[in-house]
Enzyme design. Structure first.
Site, PDB file in Angstrom:
ATOM      1  N   ASP A 483     -12.273  19.583  -0.404  1.00 24.53           N
ATOM      2  CA  ASP A 483     -13.159  18.441  -0.651  1.00 24.53           C
ATOM      3  C   ASP A 483     -12.702  17.677  -1.882  1.00 24.53           C
ATOM      4  O   ASP A 483     -12.704  16.456  -1.900  1.00 24.53           O
ATOM      5  CB  ASP A 483     -14.614  18.904  -0.812  1.00 24.53           C
ATOM      6  CG  ASP A 483     -14.809  19.861  -1.982  1.00 24.53           C
ATOM      7  OD1 ASP A 483     -13.866  20.602  -2.321  1.00 24.53           O
ATOM      8  OD2 ASP A 483     -15.912  19.866  -2.564  1.00 24.53           O
ATOM      9  N   GLU A 489     -14.682  23.827  -7.610  1.00 21.62           N
ATOM     10  CA  GLU A 489     -14.990  23.855  -6.187  1.00 21.62           C
ATOM     11  C   GLU A 489     -13.667  23.911  -5.397  1.00 21.62           C
ATOM     12  O   GLU A 489     -13.231  24.963  -5.013  1.00 21.62           O
ATOM     13  CB  GLU A 489     -15.845  22.648  -5.798  1.00 21.62           C
ATOM     14  CG  GLU A 489     -16.408  22.759  -4.399  1.00 21.62           C
ATOM     15  CD  GLU A 489     -17.663  21.930  -4.190  1.00 21.62           C
ATOM     16  OE1 GLU A 489     -18.139  21.277  -5.129  1.00 21.62           O
ATOM     17  OE2 GLU A 489     -18.167  21.945  -3.051  1.00 21.62           O
ATOM     18  N   GLU A 761     -16.117  10.539  -4.073  1.00 23.53           N
ATOM     19  CA  GLU A 761     -17.064  11.351  -3.301  1.00 23.53           C
ATOM     20  C   GLU A 761     -18.297  10.547  -2.901  1.00 23.53           C
ATOM     21  O   GLU A 761     -18.840  10.708  -1.821  1.00 23.53           O
ATOM     22  CB  GLU A 761     -17.500  12.546  -4.156  1.00 23.53           C
ATOM     23  CG  GLU A 761     -18.523  13.456  -3.510  1.00 23.53           C
ATOM     24  CD  GLU A 761     -18.765  14.725  -4.304  1.00 23.53           C
ATOM     25  OE1 GLU A 761     -18.490  14.708  -5.529  1.00 23.53           O
ATOM     26  OE2 GLU A 761     -19.204  15.726  -3.719  1.00 23.53           O
TER      27      GLU A 761
HETATM   28  C1  RAM Z   1     -20.166  19.258  -1.687  1.00 20.07           C
HETATM   29  C2  RAM Z   1     -18.940  18.461  -1.461  1.00 20.07           C
HETATM   30  C3  RAM Z   1     -18.375  18.534  -0.081  1.00 20.07           C
HETATM   31  C4  RAM Z   1     -19.445  18.551   0.959  1.00 20.07           C
HETATM   32  C5  RAM Z   1     -20.487  19.564   0.673  1.00 20.07           C
HETATM   33  C6  RAM Z   1     -21.620  19.575   1.655  1.00 20.07           C
HETATM   34  O1  RAM Z   1     -19.891  20.462  -2.267  1.00 20.07           O
HETATM   35  O2  RAM Z   1     -19.302  17.139  -1.699  1.00 20.07           O
HETATM   36  O3  RAM Z   1     -17.562  17.438   0.092  1.00 20.07           O
HETATM   37  O4  RAM Z   1     -18.877  18.793   2.217  1.00 20.07           O
HETATM   38  O5  RAM Z   1     -21.016  19.393  -0.586  1.00 20.07           O
END
Ligand code: RAM
Length: 882
Positions: A483, A489, A761
């Site tokens: 992501d 993350e 994002e």
């Molecule tokens: C977050 C990130 C990721 C997404 C999830 C649900 O951790 O933005 O891109 O897929 O949430």
């Protein structure tokens, strides 16, 4: 009016010139770009029947392959042919080996030649090779690790002196690790891969790499040295400070197979005769960075002539675990573009900051010289605050900091070994003397995928968007599709990957990359068929089954099939696809999937002051039902391709019920949906949920909604990839362009106008007042919204695959100009060769140049005409009134 570019006079001249040239060189057609299992000369083929591909090159129009001939042997000149096949058909992509059983750890050489439909025969291609991997019983090496508990944060060095008694003819090293490894022979690095052995679902399988190391070895004494890092295996992974998810002990497994010139063989393996000590890396972690103390370097430790002191202790052997050892099926992670430092400046807070001009993933190579003990810290950030200060709050707990401690000698070049950073800016602390631009170079590091697509238009903002999409891809295709690449993350979020896969396949050759990752999707699929939020799954077993995330199991295999014509991927993923659909069915009541947790249309538009109820909230179970239908539909498609007629019947019946249940639950008799959002209409239309007679009105409601928001999108992760596709499909091209070219928030170009160099994002990672969105989740390098790239290639440039003949065996070139663009140009290197489409509009004339590779055909549809022109390979020019 369409008119063919080549007037007959010109045509004759060209043909003459062409024949002349061809005679001079002998051959009129040739073959190039030979691959095995999508890879060039791969080293670790596990498949018993590897698949061969090649491209046919011909300047003659309408050329097709009539037949092919493949020859395979085990010497570079293929003196002794072990398998030969001649087949009269036009298959040039993923042709199955079907000769005698291949031996393990053997190098096979092959070449191909083809005949075309004009009676020409190519020369034999240059000889290419592939090497088979090790069978489980071929492993004689033992896993080795430091003795006792592996508690140190420092990176262990492991070494072994070997004595090769004779001249070496060939030498192959098979290496893997629990953790990460960097191997060397006689002081030189083995290979150019980083983060080997790569990240897989380690509990299921660990990849090993294979290196031809003949050139590094010589008769007599040689030294193998390997450094280990924590990596994903043992280091911190996931957002909950989780460590040691896969295991608590870093370990090495290496087998070196040497053949001497007299034909005798020797195998050198990791075992308890190896020694270990700690070196200069005090700590290394994917998220936090690396600390390197040059004073602790052990001069010559991995080279000949080194005397081990008492710090060098024997290693301990470890038992094999249940995990399988598999050859690599994707590309390795390597270094790519380098960026010079553009500017060094002091922030208002007094920080010394360097700007590289591009948000990228990799690291900074730093040159420094100074007194022993000097500590230099490099911190990394994607953005500066409104005030111009260095901003790291959005990294959450990831330190992203590399620290180097000088040893006080000549200038040294520092770079991390087992960590990567996502950044545009770095902050330097403790640099001795004056920091100059030339002391720093940033290098991008990502999976070694070939660039396959190029896209540009007359609109510079759109070109910057394309740039940002491709950098979002580079930064997040570091072995696993992640992501984001910077905060704590960096996980293989399945929703993001499915949203972006088609766009990814335009920009780069991702066939091998996704082949590898899909194995992890299957491996981490739960026994009940549910699919985790992230793959490899480092969250819990309950973190699974969200609509639009778990559907990666059906979507990505299908996307790869369409993009690369790889039927094998459908074969190997079919079980997983089916298990996923069956899982949803097991959750559904009366064919309605209305249970469980779902992320929904993640990060959809939400205004701050929402008194008017403007937030674009789409009912989550309504979304889930559309993905239930979509996954079922893709499963049916796959079953059709694979000839599984019973399944086709069974799931078609199910699909009808899913759609009926959707309508009953979510739509009024007039065709209004219970959530009046863009995403609701987009998903309903994209996945054909509505009766045909109610589709146009639904599209109209979608347009109405877009207008209501002043030509702005309001979609999140799930609606965005399909938004413009649906508008185009239902004749609202103008609205699709309005959205694409919208410059104010929320839109694709808003971040571009705010100076973005990657995809964000959130639509408003940096808000209109210059402040940031919530720091907890505000990545500036997140490819999901870059999914618009697929529409840009398909609609603006007009390059489309034809599902019935996947891999661009048949191509639809149907540009749909709009948005005041006066030109667009794109190319795509397909498995058949390069497709080009470029157009201009001037003086009311639309001019289109297209190129179709040999062994493929295309249908050209000029804007506004609807008329189809069927063409074969070659370059063509079309014109029409516009
Ligand atoms: C977050 C990130 C990721 C997404 C999830 C649900 O951790 O933005 O891109 O897929 O949430």
């Amino acid at each position: 009016m369409n008119k063919n570019f080549l007037t007959s006079g010109k045509l004759t001249l060209l043909i003459f010139l062409f024949l002349f040239t061809m005679n001079a060189f002998g051959q009129k057609i040739s073959v190039k770009d030979l691959t095995v299992e999508h890879l060039v000369n791969p080293f670790s083929i596990d498949r018993p029947n590897p698949r061969f591909s090649w491209k046919m090159i011909s300047d003659i129009k309408n050329t097709k392959q009539r037949s092919y001939e493949i020859k395979l042997g085990n010497s570079p000149k293929i003196e002794k042919v072990l398998w030969k096949t001649t087949v009269d058909n036009d298959q040039s992509v993923l042709v199955n080996y079907n000769g005698p059983q291949l031996s393990s750890k053997t190098k096979y050489y092959w070449q191909v030649r083809v005949k075309d439909n004009h009676g020409n025969t190519s020369a034999w291609s240059p000889v290419q090779y592939f090497q088979t991997g090790l069978k489980p019983e071929d492993w004689q090496a033992k896993w080795i690790a430091v003795a006792g508990k592996d508690t140190s944060l420092a990176s262990p060095l492991l070494r072994k002196e070997i004595n090769l008694k004779k001249q070496v003819r060939s030498a192959t090293a098979y290496i893997t690790a629990k953790g990460l490894y960097e191997a060397s022979i006689n002081g030189s690095r083995v290979g150019n891969a980083y983060f080997a052995p790569g990240w897989t679902s380690y509990k299921d399988h660990i990849q090993y790499q294979v290196y031809d190391v003949k050139e590094s070895l010589k008769k007599g004494v040689n030294v193998i040295g390997v450094m280990l890092g924590d990596g994903w295996y043992k280091g911190r992974i996931g957002f909950g400070h989780q460590k040691q998810f896969y295991g608590d002990t870093r370990a090495l497994l290496m087998q070196l197979e040497v053949e001497y010139t007299d034909g005798s063989k020797e195998t050198i393996v990791t075992d308890n005769s190896w020694k270990t000590s700690y070196g200069p890396i005090l700590a290394a972690n994917i998220y936090d960075g690396e600390t390197y103390d040059a004073r602790l370097e052990i001069q010559g430790w991995n080279n000949i002539g080194f005397k081990e002191n008492t710090n060098w202790k024997p290693v301990q052997e470890m038992a094999f675990g249940p995990e399988k050892l598999v050859g690599m099926s994707g590309p390795q992670v390597t270094k790519h573009e380098e960026f010079k430092a553009l500017k060094i400046f002091k922030t208002p807070k007094g920080e010394t900051v360097v700007d590289f001009g591009q948000n990228l993933v990799g690291w900074v190579m730093l040159k420094a010289k100074g007194p022993a003990g000097t500590r230099i810290s490099i911190s990394h950030a994607e953005v500066l605050t409104k005030e111009g200060n260095f901003y790291t709050t959005n990294l959450r707990t990831a330190k992203q900091q590399n620290n180097y401690i000088l040893k006080g000698e000549a200038e040294q070049l520092f770079e991390p070994h087992f960590s990567f950073q996502g950044f545009r800016y770095v902050k330097i602390d403790g640099y001795p003397g004056e920091l100059r631009l030339e002391n720093l170079t940033a290098v991008a590091v990502y999976s070694d995928m070939k660039t396959s697509g190029k896209f540009s238009t007359s609109n510079p903002l759109l070109n910057q968007l394309q740039h940002n999409i491709s950098w979002g891809q580079k930064g997040n295709f570091v072995d696993v599709p992640t992501d984001c690449p910077q905060r704590d993350e960096r996980l293989g979020w399945t929703g993001d990957a499915q949203a972006f896969a088609l766009t990814a396949a335009y920009n780069m050759d991702v066939s091998g990359f996704f082949t590898k990752w899909l194995k992890d999707v299957s491996a981490d699929q739960l026994p009940n068929g549910s699919v985790p939020f992230v793959v490899p799954n480092v969250l819990t077993q309950n973190d699974a089954g969200s609509a639009g995330w778990a559907d990666v199991a059906t979507i990505v295999p299908w996307d790869m099939y369409v993009s690369y014509g790889d039927q094998g991927i459908l074969e190997s993923q079919y079980n997983s696809m089916k298990k996923w659909v069956d899982y949803i069915s097991s959750m559904a009541k009366n064919n309605l999937w209305n249970t469980g947790f779902h992320f929904g249309d993640w990060l959809f538009y939400r205004p701050n002051d929402d008194n008017d109820g403007r937030a674009a909230v789409t009912d989550k179970y309504m979304i889930a039902q559309t993905f239930y239908a979509h996954s079922t539909h893709l499963l049916i498609n796959a079953a059709e391709v694979l000839g599984k007629t019973d399944d086709v019947k069974k799931y078609n019946a199910l699909l009808a019920q899913i759609k009926a249940a959707y309508i009953k639950e979510n739509m009024t008799p007039n065709g209004k949906l219970i959530s009046n959002t863009q995403t609701a209409y987009v998903l309903a239309l994209q996945f054909d949920m509505l009766p045909e007679n109610l589709r146009a009105q639904a599209a109209q409601r979608l347009v109405g909604n877009v207008k209501d928001y002043g030509n702005h999108l309001t979609t999140g992760f799930l609606g965005t990839p399909y938004l413009c596709h649906v508008l185009s499909r239902f004749g609202h091209e103008d609205v699709a362009y309005d959205l694409l070219l919208q410059e104010s928030y929320p839109s694709w170009l808003y971040p571009v106008k705010m100076g973005a160099t990657t995809i964000w994002e959130r639509w408003d990672g940096i808000k209109q007042d210059g402040t940031f969105q919530t720091a907890d989740m505000n990545s500036f390098n997140h490819y999901a919204y870059g999914a618009i790239g697929d529409w840009m290639y398909k609609n603006i440039a007009g390059i489309n695959p034809v599902v019935a003949k996947p891999g661009y065996k048949a191509i639809l070139i149907a540009p749909r100009p709009g948005g005041k663009l006066t030109s667009a140009s794109a190319e795509l290197e397909t498995v058949y060769g390069k497709v080009k489409s470029s157009w201009t509009i001037a003086d009311g004339i639309f001019k289109l140049n297209v190129t179709v590779p040999a062994n493929a055909t295309a249908t050209i549809v000029l804007p506004g005409t609807g008329k189809k022109n069927e063409i074969g390979s070659g370059s063509y020019h079309f014109e029409s009134k516009y």
